[in-house]
Design a protein around this motif. Structure first.
Motif, PDB file in Angstrom:
ATOM      1  N   SER A  91      34.397 -23.231 -45.649  1.00  0.00           N
ATOM      2  CA  SER A  91      34.323 -22.850 -44.234  1.00  0.00           C
ATOM      3  C   SER A  91      35.558 -22.077 -43.799  1.00  0.00           C
ATOM      4  O   SER A  91      35.459 -21.066 -43.085  1.00  0.00           O
ATOM      5  CB  SER A  91      34.160 -24.107 -43.375  1.00  0.00           C
ATOM      6  N   LEU A  92      36.731 -22.511 -44.255  1.00  0.00           N
ATOM      7  CA  LEU A  92      37.966 -21.808 -43.904  1.00  0.00           C
ATOM      8  C   LEU A  92      37.975 -20.405 -44.490  1.00  0.00           C
ATOM      9  O   LEU A  92      38.371 -19.441 -43.819  1.00  0.00           O
ATOM     10  CB  LEU A  92      39.171 -22.602 -44.407  1.00  0.00           C
ATOM     11  N   ARG A  94      35.426 -18.509 -45.219  1.00  0.00           N
ATOM     12  CA  ARG A  94      34.464 -17.663 -44.501  1.00  0.00           C
ATOM     13  C   ARG A  94      34.944 -17.328 -43.098  1.00  0.00           C
ATOM     14  O   ARG A  94      34.681 -16.221 -42.596  1.00  0.00           O
ATOM     15  CB  ARG A  94      33.101 -18.349 -44.482  1.00  0.00           C
ATOM     16  N   THR A  95      35.657 -18.237 -42.473  1.00  0.00           N
ATOM     17  CA  THR A  95      36.198 -17.951 -41.146  1.00  0.00           C
ATOM     18  C   THR A  95      37.271 -16.874 -41.223  1.00  0.00           C
ATOM     19  O   THR A  95      37.331 -15.965 -40.376  1.00  0.00           O
ATOM     20  CB  THR A  95      36.763 -19.230 -40.510  1.00  0.00           C
ATOM     21  N   SER A  98      35.560 -13.628 -41.597  1.00  0.00           N
ATOM     22  CA  SER A  98      34.890 -13.205 -40.361  1.00  0.00           C
ATOM     23  C   SER A  98      35.872 -12.543 -39.400  1.00  0.00           C
ATOM     24  O   SER A  98      35.461 -11.798 -38.500  1.00  0.00           O
ATOM     25  CB  SER A  98      34.223 -14.403 -39.678  1.00  0.00           C
ATOM     26  N   LYS A  99      37.157 -12.801 -39.610  1.00  0.00           N
ATOM     27  CA  LYS A  99      38.206 -12.188 -38.782  1.00  0.00           C
ATOM     28  C   LYS A  99      38.818 -10.965 -39.476  1.00  0.00           C
ATOM     29  O   LYS A  99      39.868 -10.470 -39.052  1.00  0.00           O
ATOM     30  CB  LYS A  99      39.291 -13.224 -38.488  1.00  0.00           C
ATOM     31  N   LEU A 199      44.419 -18.508 -38.007  1.00  0.00           N
ATOM     32  CA  LEU A 199      43.275 -19.123 -37.346  1.00  0.00           C
ATOM     33  C   LEU A 199      43.762 -19.901 -36.140  1.00  0.00           C
ATOM     34  O   LEU A 199      44.897 -20.387 -36.129  1.00  0.00           O
ATOM     35  CB  LEU A 199      42.527 -20.073 -38.290  1.00  0.00           C
ATOM     36  N   GLU A 203      39.127 -22.624 -34.650  1.00  0.00           N
ATOM     37  CA  GLU A 203      38.559 -21.961 -35.818  1.00  0.00           C
ATOM     38  C   GLU A 203      38.804 -22.739 -37.099  1.00  0.00           C
ATOM     39  O   GLU A 203      38.014 -22.685 -38.032  1.00  0.00           O
ATOM     40  CB  GLU A 203      39.150 -20.556 -35.950  1.00  0.00           C
TER      41      GLU A 203
END
Length: 206
Positions: A91-92, A94-95, A98-99, A199, A203
């Motif tokens: 998840s981290l 992919r986050t 995404s940024k 993040l 996030e």
């Protein structure tokens, strides 16, 4: 300023616990005896440097007939050793992507075993750049593999943030000027990403 984040894979994104599988199959006492008598991790290091996956393991098994069947498990049941994924770390990653923060992999991994893992774990195809030791012919913590990353990635060492679960790998990266985080839990890694301003707390919630 951090301009790229580098993930190790084993025990950061995907658990890597060969001993756990052997304990389940042959029992911890017999597993401890085997690991004391034969250098399975040394065998695996040769694969991580680019030696052929099955042939290396089967040859090693033939040279150690007492443990022949158990050693072959390193190939035949390998995917069970490299499991499960660590969802919070994924998840981290992919986050971050995404940024539009570049995310790389730097991993000790064999050529054929990485190809196999890609068929099981989609996350391995989601990096912006991948530095796989088997293709590079050198493993962490040899300084050369870090030098190769520096030459190829397009970011200066002081702009890299690297996480790995092994202290020796982290120490070498730190000595070259990389920003580093010794991975012990996804939450610790999340906190590090927040501290570096990559993040927000929201996030990074894992």
């Amino acid at each position: 300023m951090i301009t790229a984040v580098i993930f190790d894979i084993g025990n950061v994104l995907i658990e890597w616990q060969p001993e756990r599988l052997y304990d389940a199959v042959i029992g911890s006492d017999r597993r401890k005896e085997m690991f004391a008598e034969v250098d399975l991790h040394g065998m695996n290091d040769s694969i991580d440097r680019g030696a052929p996956f099955k042939e290396t393991i089967y040859d090693f098994a033939d040279k150690n007939p007492k443990w022949r069947d158990e050693i072959r498990m390193w190939h035949d049941r390998w995917i069970e050793m490299a499991a499960p994924v660590i969802p919070q770390s994924i998840s981290l990653l992919r986050t971050l992507r995404s940024k539009d923060i570049p995310v790389f992999a730097l991993t000790n991994f064999g050529i054929q075993s990485f190809d196999y893992a890609e068929t099981v774990y989609d996350i391995l195809g989601e990096f912006d750049q991948r530095y796989v030791s088997g293709h590079m012919g050198v493993i962490k913590p040899d300084a050369l593999i870090y030098e190769m990353v520096e030459e190829r990635c397009g970011h200066p060492p002081e702009n890299l943030l690297f996480t790995d679960d092994r202290a020796d790998n982290i120490e070498m990266a730190s000595s070259r000027g990389w920003n580093t985080h010794l991975f012990t839990s996804p939450q610790g890694w999340a906190d590090c990403l927040v501290e570096h301003g990559l993040l927000t707390k929201a996030e990074a919630t894992v």
